[in-house]
Motif scaffolding. Structure first.
Motif, PDB file in Angstrom:
ATOM      1  N   LEU A 155       0.520  -1.516   0.003  1.00 57.80           N
ATOM      2  CA  LEU A 155      -0.396   0.007   0.156  1.00 57.80           C
ATOM      3  C   LEU A 155       0.872   0.915  -0.031  1.00 57.80           C
ATOM      4  N   GLN A 156       1.774   1.027   0.682  1.00 56.70           N
ATOM      5  CA  GLN A 156       2.659   2.497   0.061  1.00 56.70           C
ATOM      6  C   GLN A 156       3.225   2.928  -0.873  1.00 56.70           C
ATOM      7  N   ALA A 157       3.615   1.827  -1.653  1.00 57.51           N
ATOM      8  CA  ALA A 157       3.885   2.096  -2.734  1.00 57.51           C
ATOM      9  C   ALA A 157       2.590   2.368  -3.260  1.00 57.51           C
ATOM     10  N   ARG A 158       1.269   2.258  -3.713  1.00 58.43           N
ATOM     11  CA  ARG A 158       0.511   2.776  -4.027  1.00 58.43           C
ATOM     12  C   ARG A 158       0.501   4.375  -3.505  1.00 58.43           C
ATOM     13  N   GLU A 159       0.039   4.666  -2.914  1.00 54.31           N
ATOM     14  CA  GLU A 159       0.063   5.857  -2.307  1.00 54.31           C
ATOM     15  C   GLU A 159       1.578   6.948  -2.332  1.00 54.31           C
ATOM     16  N   PRO A 219       3.365   9.113   3.219  1.00 50.49           N
ATOM     17  CA  PRO A 219       2.853   7.429   3.815  1.00 50.49           C
ATOM     18  C   PRO A 219       1.685   8.219   3.801  1.00 50.49           C
ATOM     19  N   GLY A 220       0.232   7.652   4.427  1.00 47.42           N
ATOM     20  CA  GLY A 220      -0.648   7.594   4.903  1.00 47.42           C
ATOM     21  C   GLY A 220      -0.833   6.500   5.837  1.00 47.42           C
TER      22      GLY A 220
END
Length: 333
Positions: free
Chosen positions: A201-205, A212-213
């Motif tokens: 998810l970090q890569a997508r955000e 990061p979120g």
């Protein structure tokens, strides 16, 4: 000194107390002060506040009173004052996060070895030129803090959960426009910090150009204590991360492109740093699984250790099961 927050048993339920960790003992700060005829400084945790944070906010004089009272209690062997327990055997109390809710959490990215490993592993394309000029950071979630022996949740939205071996500087004295030369006196001490990360998810955000979120907001672990600078050499202390007893990461914090003092100078230019603010170093070199393409699994035990601080141990929960704290800090507020 090693400052801790611990759960002390009381009729009906435990309460959280501020203490000092010694050789096999935990000394209750307020009870030690009261035994010498002083007024309590840390206060009660029943009102929702953190005793240790209250003590830190009381300033340098309060910290010196705490030091003198706890050292006197140990030297005199003062285990009780009436019904109050002053000295607890360390094995009979449960340490929780030293700051169950820090004032703030900023995590920087200042260890070049970690970034270079991320490039090699294909996690990032290159190190941005601006990294060499600005100690950039993101702000973490102070409402999702875990401590020693807590089970950290595996978020339902990730298949790649990762640990990160870091050190936090803890602000003790407030200040604004602090010079690097003067910044050392604003640091109360240091603690271990596990910046849990949902890597997929970090890569997508972050592909969007923000974040990061929620890839990090679900949980951060700190502890087991806050050790004062006179008892911790942040540059040479040995650091280690173990997964189910196997060493995955080992080394020292090493060369920070920006020191904690320079971080303080940069951050305090137009905002006030306050007691209980946490400033993370960012991950040490080879200090996370993603750098090595090794991945933790549900139910594994992750231990971070720093010479002079101790061991921060957490179990990883089942995917989507939610958190399980040894002591329900929320219920005590």
């Amino acid at each position: 000194m090693k400052f801790v927050t611990f759960a002390a048993n009381r009729p009906g339920r435990p309460v959280l107390r501020a203490g000092v960790l010694g050789d096999g003992v935990v000394v209750d700060i307020d009870h030690a002060i009261a035994a010498r005829g002083g007024e309590p400084l840390a206060g009660s945790s029943a009102d929702g506040g953190s005793q240790l944070l209250t003590l830190i906010r009381a300033g340098d004089r309060a910290m010196e009173i705490a030091r003198a009272a706890t050292e006197h209690a140990v030297a005199a062997g003062d285990e009780h004052q009436g019904d109050d327990v002053i000295i607890h055997p360390a094995g009979e109390v449960q340490l929780v996060s030293p700051l169950p809710r820090p004032n703030s959490l900023r995590d920087y990215l200042v260890v070049e070895e970690h970034l270079r490993n991320c490039v090699t592993a294909g996690l990032i394309d290159s190190i941005a030129d601006e990294w060499y000029h600005i100690p950039a950071h993101y702000k973490g979630n102070v409402d999702e803090i875990y401590g020693p022996d807590d089970t950290v949740p595996w978020p339902a939205y990730t298949d790649k959960l990762d640990y990160e071996l870091e050190i936090c500087a803890v602000i003790g004295t407030p200040g604004r426009r602090i010079s690097a030369e003067d910044a050392g006196r604003h640091i109360l001490g240091y603690t271990l910090y596990n910046d849990w990360s949902a890597r997929d998810l970090q890569a997508r955000e972050m592909s969007i150009g923000t974040g990061p979120g929620i890839c990090k907001d679900f949980g951060s672990s700190i502890g087991p204590c806050i050790v004062t600078p006179d008892e911790f050499d942040r540059d040479t202390a040995h650091l280690e991360a173990r997964i189910d007893g196997e060493v995955w990461s080992s080394g020292v914090l090493g060369a920070m492109h920006f020191s904690f003092e320079e971080i303080i100078e940069w951050t305090s230019q137009e905002e006030t740093l306050r007691p209980g603010d946490l400033l993370g170093s960012g991950t040490v070199g080879r200090g996370c699984g993603a750098e090595m393409d090794r991945w933790i699994t549900e139910g594994c035990v992750v231990e971070l250790e720093a010479e002079g601080i101790g061991v921060l141990r957490n179990r990883v929960g089942r995917k989507g099961a939610g958190p399980t704290r040894v002591i329900d800090v929320e219920a005590l507020r």
